[in-house]
Design an enzyme around this catalytic site. Sequence first.
Site, mmCIF file in Angstrom:
data_model
loop_
_atom_site.group_PDB
_atom_site.id
_atom_site.type_symbol
_atom_site.label_atom_id
_atom_site.label_comp_id
_atom_site.label_asym_id
_atom_site.label_seq_id
_atom_site.Cartn_x
_atom_site.Cartn_y
_atom_site.Cartn_z
ATOM 1 N N SER A 1 0.832 -1.200 0.000
ATOM 2 C CA SER A 1 0.000 0.000 0.000
ATOM 3 C C SER A 1 0.869 1.254 0.000
ATOM 4 O O SER A 1 1.659 1.453 -0.922
ATOM 5 C CB SER A 1 -0.977 -0.042 1.178
ATOM 6 O OG SER A 1 -2.013 0.902 1.014
ATOM 7 N N ASP B 1 -9.815 -5.061 -5.129
ATOM 8 C CA ASP B 1 -9.324 -4.015 -4.231
ATOM 9 C C ASP B 1 -10.236 -2.786 -4.299
ATOM 10 O O ASP B 1 -10.443 -2.206 -5.371
ATOM 11 C CB ASP B 1 -7.890 -3.638 -4.638
ATOM 12 C CG ASP B 1 -7.142 -2.872 -3.560
ATOM 13 O OD1 ASP B 1 -7.778 -2.082 -2.839
ATOM 14 O OD2 ASP B 1 -5.917 -3.062 -3.448
ATOM 15 N N HIS C 1 -7.898 -5.333 -0.960
ATOM 16 C CA HIS C 1 -6.641 -4.654 -0.659
ATOM 17 C C HIS C 1 -5.744 -5.542 0.209
ATOM 18 O O HIS C 1 -4.523 -5.581 0.022
ATOM 19 C CB HIS C 1 -6.933 -3.338 0.060
ATOM 20 C CG HIS C 1 -5.766 -2.413 0.119
ATOM 21 N ND1 HIS C 1 -5.026 -2.071 -0.996
ATOM 22 C CD2 HIS C 1 -5.198 -1.751 1.162
ATOM 23 C CE1 HIS C 1 -4.061 -1.233 -0.654
ATOM 24 N NE2 HIS C 1 -4.136 -1.033 0.654
#
Length: 270
Positions: free
Chosen positions: A96, A220, A248
Amino acid sequence: MGYYVEVERGVKVYVEDTGYGRPVVLIHGWPVNHRMFEYQLSQLPKYGFRCITPDLRGFGRSDCPWAGYGYDRLADDIRAVVDALRLPSYALAGFSVGGAIAIRYMSRHQDPRVSQLLLLGAAAPSFTQRQDFPYGMKPEEVDAFLAMNDKDRPLMLEMFGELFFASKVSAPFKQWFHGLGLEAFSHGTAAVLLSLRNEDLRPDLPRIRVPATIFHGTLDRICPFPLALLMNQGIAGSRLLRFEHSGHGLFYDELELFNERLQSVLAGSP
Protein backbone atom coordinates in the site's frame (compact mmCIF):
# COMPACT_ATOMS: atom_id res chain seq x y z
CA MET A 1 15.14 -9.44 17.31
CA GLY A 2 14.17 -5.79 17.50
CA TYR A 3 16.26 -2.63 17.66
CA TYR A 4 16.15 1.07 16.88
CA VAL A 5 17.91 2.95 14.08
CA GLU A 6 18.38 6.72 14.23
CA VAL A 7 17.21 7.96 10.83
CA GLU A 8 17.83 11.64 11.52
CA ARG A 9 18.96 13.53 14.58
CA GLY A 10 16.55 12.80 17.42
CA VAL A 11 14.31 10.44 15.40
CA LYS A 12 14.55 6.67 15.73
CA VAL A 13 12.54 4.00 13.96
CA TYR A 14 11.94 0.54 15.29
CA VAL A 15 13.12 -2.40 13.17
CA GLU A 16 12.15 -6.04 13.62
CA ASP A 17 14.76 -8.42 12.21
CA THR A 18 13.55 -12.00 11.73
CA GLY A 19 15.39 -15.03 10.37
CA TYR A 20 18.65 -15.54 8.52
CA GLY A 21 19.62 -15.61 4.87
CA ARG A 22 18.84 -13.38 1.92
CA PRO A 23 17.52 -10.04 3.20
CA VAL A 24 14.14 -8.66 2.23
CA VAL A 25 12.99 -5.28 3.53
CA LEU A 26 9.20 -5.11 3.94
CA ILE A 27 7.50 -1.72 4.34
CA HIS A 28 4.07 -1.80 5.95
CA GLY A 29 0.94 0.08 4.92
CA TRP A 30 -1.23 2.77 6.43
CA PRO A 31 -2.40 2.95 9.20
CA VAL A 32 -0.82 -0.18 10.70
CA ASN A 33 2.79 -1.26 11.43
CA HIS A 34 5.28 -4.04 10.73
CA ARG A 35 3.13 -6.61 12.54
CA MET A 36 0.71 -6.68 9.59
CA PHE A 37 3.24 -9.10 8.03
CA GLU A 38 2.79 -11.64 10.84
CA TYR A 39 1.71 -14.40 8.48
CA GLN A 40 4.67 -13.78 6.20
CA LEU A 41 7.27 -13.41 8.96
CA SER A 42 6.28 -16.84 10.25
CA GLN A 43 6.96 -18.43 6.85
CA LEU A 44 9.69 -16.67 4.84
CA PRO A 45 12.52 -17.48 7.29
CA LYS A 46 11.78 -21.17 6.72
CA TYR A 47 12.93 -20.67 3.12
CA GLY A 48 16.14 -18.85 3.93
CA PHE A 49 15.03 -15.22 4.05
CA ARG A 50 15.96 -12.59 6.60
CA CYS A 51 12.94 -10.31 7.01
CA ILE A 52 13.69 -6.69 7.97
CA THR A 53 10.48 -4.88 8.85
CA PRO A 54 10.71 -1.27 10.06
CA ASP A 55 7.85 0.66 11.60
CA LEU A 56 7.49 3.92 9.70
CA ARG A 57 7.90 7.04 11.82
CA GLY A 58 4.67 7.77 13.65
CA PHE A 59 3.59 4.12 13.60
CA GLY A 60 4.08 1.09 15.80
CA ARG A 61 7.06 1.42 18.12
CA SER A 62 8.88 4.12 16.16
CA ASP A 63 9.29 7.71 17.31
CA CYS A 64 6.49 10.13 16.57
CA PRO A 65 8.02 13.44 15.43
CA TRP A 66 5.79 16.26 14.24
CA ALA A 67 7.40 16.49 10.79
CA GLY A 68 8.76 14.20 8.11
CA TYR A 69 5.80 12.31 6.67
CA GLY A 70 6.26 13.07 2.98
CA TYR A 71 7.40 10.30 0.66
CA ASP A 72 10.90 11.78 0.29
CA ARG A 73 11.60 11.74 4.03
CA LEU A 74 9.98 8.32 4.52
CA ALA A 75 12.13 6.94 1.69
CA ASP A 76 15.18 8.53 3.31
CA ASP A 77 14.27 6.75 6.56
CA ILE A 78 14.37 3.42 4.74
CA ARG A 79 17.76 4.36 3.28
CA ALA A 80 19.05 5.14 6.78
CA VAL A 81 17.91 1.70 7.98
CA VAL A 82 19.57 -0.29 5.18
CA ASP A 83 22.73 1.80 5.47
CA ALA A 84 22.89 1.19 9.22
CA LEU A 85 22.50 -2.56 8.64
CA ARG A 86 25.16 -2.50 5.89
CA LEU A 87 23.12 -4.73 3.65
CA PRO A 88 25.16 -5.62 0.54
CA SER A 89 22.10 -6.76 -1.38
CA TYR A 90 18.41 -7.05 -0.60
CA ALA A 91 14.91 -7.23 -2.05
CA LEU A 92 12.59 -4.31 -1.34
CA ALA A 93 8.88 -4.92 -0.84
CA GLY A 94 6.17 -2.46 0.09
CA PHE A 95 2.47 -2.80 0.81
CA SER A 96 0.00 0.00 0.00
CA VAL A 97 1.66 3.28 1.04
CA GLY A 98 4.75 1.13 1.71
CA GLY A 99 4.71 0.33 -2.00
CA ALA A 100 4.49 4.03 -2.80
CA ILE A 101 7.46 4.72 -0.52
CA ALA A 102 9.39 1.87 -2.17
CA ILE A 103 8.78 3.44 -5.60
CA ARG A 104 9.97 6.83 -4.37
CA TYR A 105 12.97 5.12 -2.76
CA MET A 106 14.05 3.58 -6.06
CA SER A 107 13.43 6.81 -7.97
CA ARG A 108 15.18 8.99 -5.41
CA HIS A 109 18.12 6.80 -4.40
CA GLN A 110 18.69 4.44 -7.36
CA ASP A 111 20.16 2.04 -4.82
CA PRO A 112 22.25 -0.58 -6.70
CA ARG A 113 21.98 -2.94 -3.72
CA VAL A 114 18.28 -3.57 -4.44
CA SER A 115 18.02 -6.85 -6.34
CA GLN A 116 14.28 -6.61 -7.00
CA LEU A 117 11.21 -4.57 -6.15
CA LEU A 118 7.91 -6.07 -5.02
CA LEU A 119 4.82 -3.85 -5.00
CA LEU A 120 2.04 -5.34 -2.90
CA GLY A 121 -1.32 -3.63 -3.41
CA ALA A 122 0.72 -0.46 -3.87
CA ALA A 123 -0.91 2.97 -3.49
CA ALA A 124 0.55 4.11 -6.80
CA PRO A 125 0.96 5.75 -9.21
CA SER A 126 -1.54 8.05 -7.47
CA PHE A 127 -3.76 7.11 -4.56
CA THR A 128 -6.32 9.78 -5.45
CA GLN A 129 -8.11 10.93 -8.55
CA ARG A 130 -6.83 14.00 -10.40
CA GLN A 131 -8.00 16.07 -13.32
CA ASP A 132 -6.12 13.81 -15.72
CA PHE A 133 -6.27 10.67 -13.58
CA PRO A 134 -9.74 9.15 -12.96
CA TYR A 135 -8.57 6.27 -10.74
CA GLY A 136 -8.38 5.75 -7.00
CA MET A 137 -10.16 7.51 -4.16
CA LYS A 138 -11.62 10.97 -4.57
CA PRO A 139 -9.73 13.65 -2.61
CA GLU A 140 -12.90 14.51 -0.72
CA GLU A 141 -13.15 10.89 0.49
CA VAL A 142 -9.67 11.21 1.95
CA ASP A 143 -10.65 14.55 3.48
CA ALA A 144 -13.56 12.82 5.20
CA PHE A 145 -11.18 10.29 6.77
CA LEU A 146 -8.92 13.16 7.85
CA ALA A 147 -11.82 14.94 9.54
CA MET A 148 -12.84 11.75 11.33
CA ASN A 149 -9.26 11.19 12.49
CA ASP A 150 -9.55 14.36 14.59
CA LYS A 151 -12.97 13.47 15.99
CA ASP A 152 -13.29 9.69 16.27
CA ARG A 153 -10.15 7.90 15.13
CA PRO A 154 -11.33 4.42 16.21
CA LEU A 155 -14.47 4.81 14.08
CA MET A 156 -12.41 6.08 11.14
CA LEU A 157 -10.14 3.04 11.39
CA GLU A 158 -13.14 0.73 11.62
CA MET A 159 -14.70 2.25 8.48
CA PHE A 160 -11.41 1.98 6.60
CA GLY A 161 -11.03 -1.60 7.78
CA GLU A 162 -14.43 -2.49 6.30
CA LEU A 163 -12.98 -1.74 2.86
CA PHE A 164 -9.82 -3.76 3.40
CA PHE A 165 -10.55 -7.44 2.87
CA ALA A 166 -12.59 -9.23 0.23
CA SER A 167 -12.80 -12.43 2.27
CA LYS A 168 -14.66 -12.80 5.53
CA VAL A 169 -12.26 -12.43 8.44
CA SER A 170 -12.97 -13.60 11.96
CA ALA A 171 -14.01 -11.15 14.65
CA PRO A 172 -10.79 -11.74 16.64
CA PHE A 173 -8.67 -11.11 13.52
CA LYS A 174 -10.61 -7.94 12.76
CA GLN A 175 -10.10 -6.74 16.32
CA TRP A 176 -6.36 -7.50 16.13
CA PHE A 177 -5.95 -5.69 12.82
CA HIS A 178 -7.95 -2.72 14.08
CA GLY A 179 -5.65 -2.58 17.09
CA LEU A 180 -2.59 -2.19 14.86
CA GLY A 181 -4.05 1.06 13.56
CA LEU A 182 -4.79 2.31 17.07
CA GLU A 183 -1.10 1.91 17.97
CA ALA A 184 -0.19 4.72 15.57
CA PHE A 185 0.37 8.35 16.53
CA SER A 186 -2.76 10.33 15.60
CA HIS A 187 -0.75 13.08 13.92
CA GLY A 188 1.35 10.56 11.98
CA THR A 189 -1.84 8.84 10.84
CA ALA A 190 -3.17 12.12 9.45
CA ALA A 191 0.16 13.28 8.01
CA VAL A 192 0.74 10.10 5.98
CA LEU A 193 -2.86 10.21 4.79
CA LEU A 194 -2.19 13.74 3.53
CA SER A 195 0.81 12.39 1.62
CA LEU A 196 -1.37 9.65 0.15
CA ARG A 197 -3.80 12.32 -1.01
CA ASN A 198 -1.22 14.71 -2.42
CA GLU A 199 1.72 12.72 -3.78
CA ASP A 200 1.94 11.75 -7.46
CA LEU A 201 4.33 8.96 -8.42
CA ARG A 202 3.73 8.93 -12.17
CA PRO A 203 7.09 10.62 -12.91
CA ASP A 204 8.85 8.09 -10.65
CA LEU A 205 7.79 4.95 -12.52
CA PRO A 206 10.16 5.28 -15.53
CA ARG A 207 13.08 5.73 -13.13
CA ILE A 208 12.73 2.18 -11.76
CA ARG A 209 15.44 0.04 -13.34
CA VAL A 210 15.35 -3.15 -11.27
CA PRO A 211 13.17 -6.23 -11.81
CA ALA A 212 9.74 -5.36 -10.43
CA THR A 213 6.78 -7.58 -9.62
CA ILE A 214 3.32 -6.19 -8.89
CA PHE A 215 0.97 -8.16 -6.62
CA HIS A 216 -2.58 -6.81 -6.73
CA GLY A 217 -6.09 -7.95 -5.85
CA THR A 218 -8.69 -7.56 -8.57
CA LEU A 219 -11.34 -6.79 -5.90
CA ASP A 220 -9.32 -4.01 -4.23
CA ARG A 221 -11.64 -1.20 -3.07
CA ILE A 222 -8.85 1.00 -1.69
CA CYS A 223 -6.27 0.84 -4.50
CA PRO A 224 -8.41 -0.30 -7.46
CA PHE A 225 -6.95 -2.82 -9.89
CA PRO A 226 -6.51 -0.26 -12.72
CA LEU A 227 -3.67 1.20 -10.61
CA ALA A 228 -1.83 -2.11 -10.99
CA LEU A 229 -2.29 -1.99 -14.76
CA LEU A 230 -0.88 1.54 -14.86
CA MET A 231 2.12 0.55 -12.75
CA ASN A 232 2.71 -2.42 -15.03
CA GLN A 233 2.66 -0.10 -18.04
CA GLY A 234 4.83 2.53 -16.40
CA ILE A 235 7.60 0.30 -15.00
CA ALA A 236 9.62 -1.16 -17.86
CA GLY A 237 9.82 -4.95 -17.78
CA SER A 238 7.60 -5.29 -14.72
CA ARG A 239 5.42 -8.32 -14.13
CA LEU A 240 1.86 -8.26 -12.81
CA LEU A 241 0.46 -11.07 -10.64
CA ARG A 242 -3.31 -10.95 -10.30
CA PHE A 243 -5.10 -12.13 -7.18
CA GLU A 244 -8.59 -12.84 -8.42
CA HIS A 245 -10.24 -13.29 -5.03
CA SER A 246 -8.41 -10.58 -3.09
CA GLY A 247 -9.23 -7.08 -2.01
CA HIS A 248 -6.64 -4.65 -0.66
CA GLY A 249 -5.58 -7.14 2.02
CA LEU A 250 -4.29 -9.70 -0.49
CA PHE A 251 -1.65 -10.80 2.03
CA TYR A 252 -4.51 -12.40 3.99
CA ASP A 253 -7.41 -12.75 1.53
CA GLU A 254 -5.44 -15.39 -0.41
CA LEU A 255 -2.86 -16.13 2.24
CA GLU A 256 -1.45 -19.39 0.92
CA LEU A 257 -1.27 -18.21 -2.70
CA PHE A 258 0.24 -14.89 -1.65
CA ASN A 259 2.93 -16.54 0.47
CA GLU A 260 3.68 -19.09 -2.24
CA ARG A 261 4.10 -16.41 -4.89
CA LEU A 262 6.04 -14.15 -2.56
CA GLN A 263 8.54 -16.89 -1.72
CA SER A 264 8.80 -17.90 -5.38
CA VAL A 265 9.47 -14.36 -6.61
CA LEU A 266 12.01 -13.69 -3.88
CA ALA A 267 13.76 -16.94 -4.77
CA GLY A 268 13.93 -15.79 -8.38
CA SER A 269 11.53 -18.39 -9.75
CA PRO A 270 9.16 -17.62 -12.64
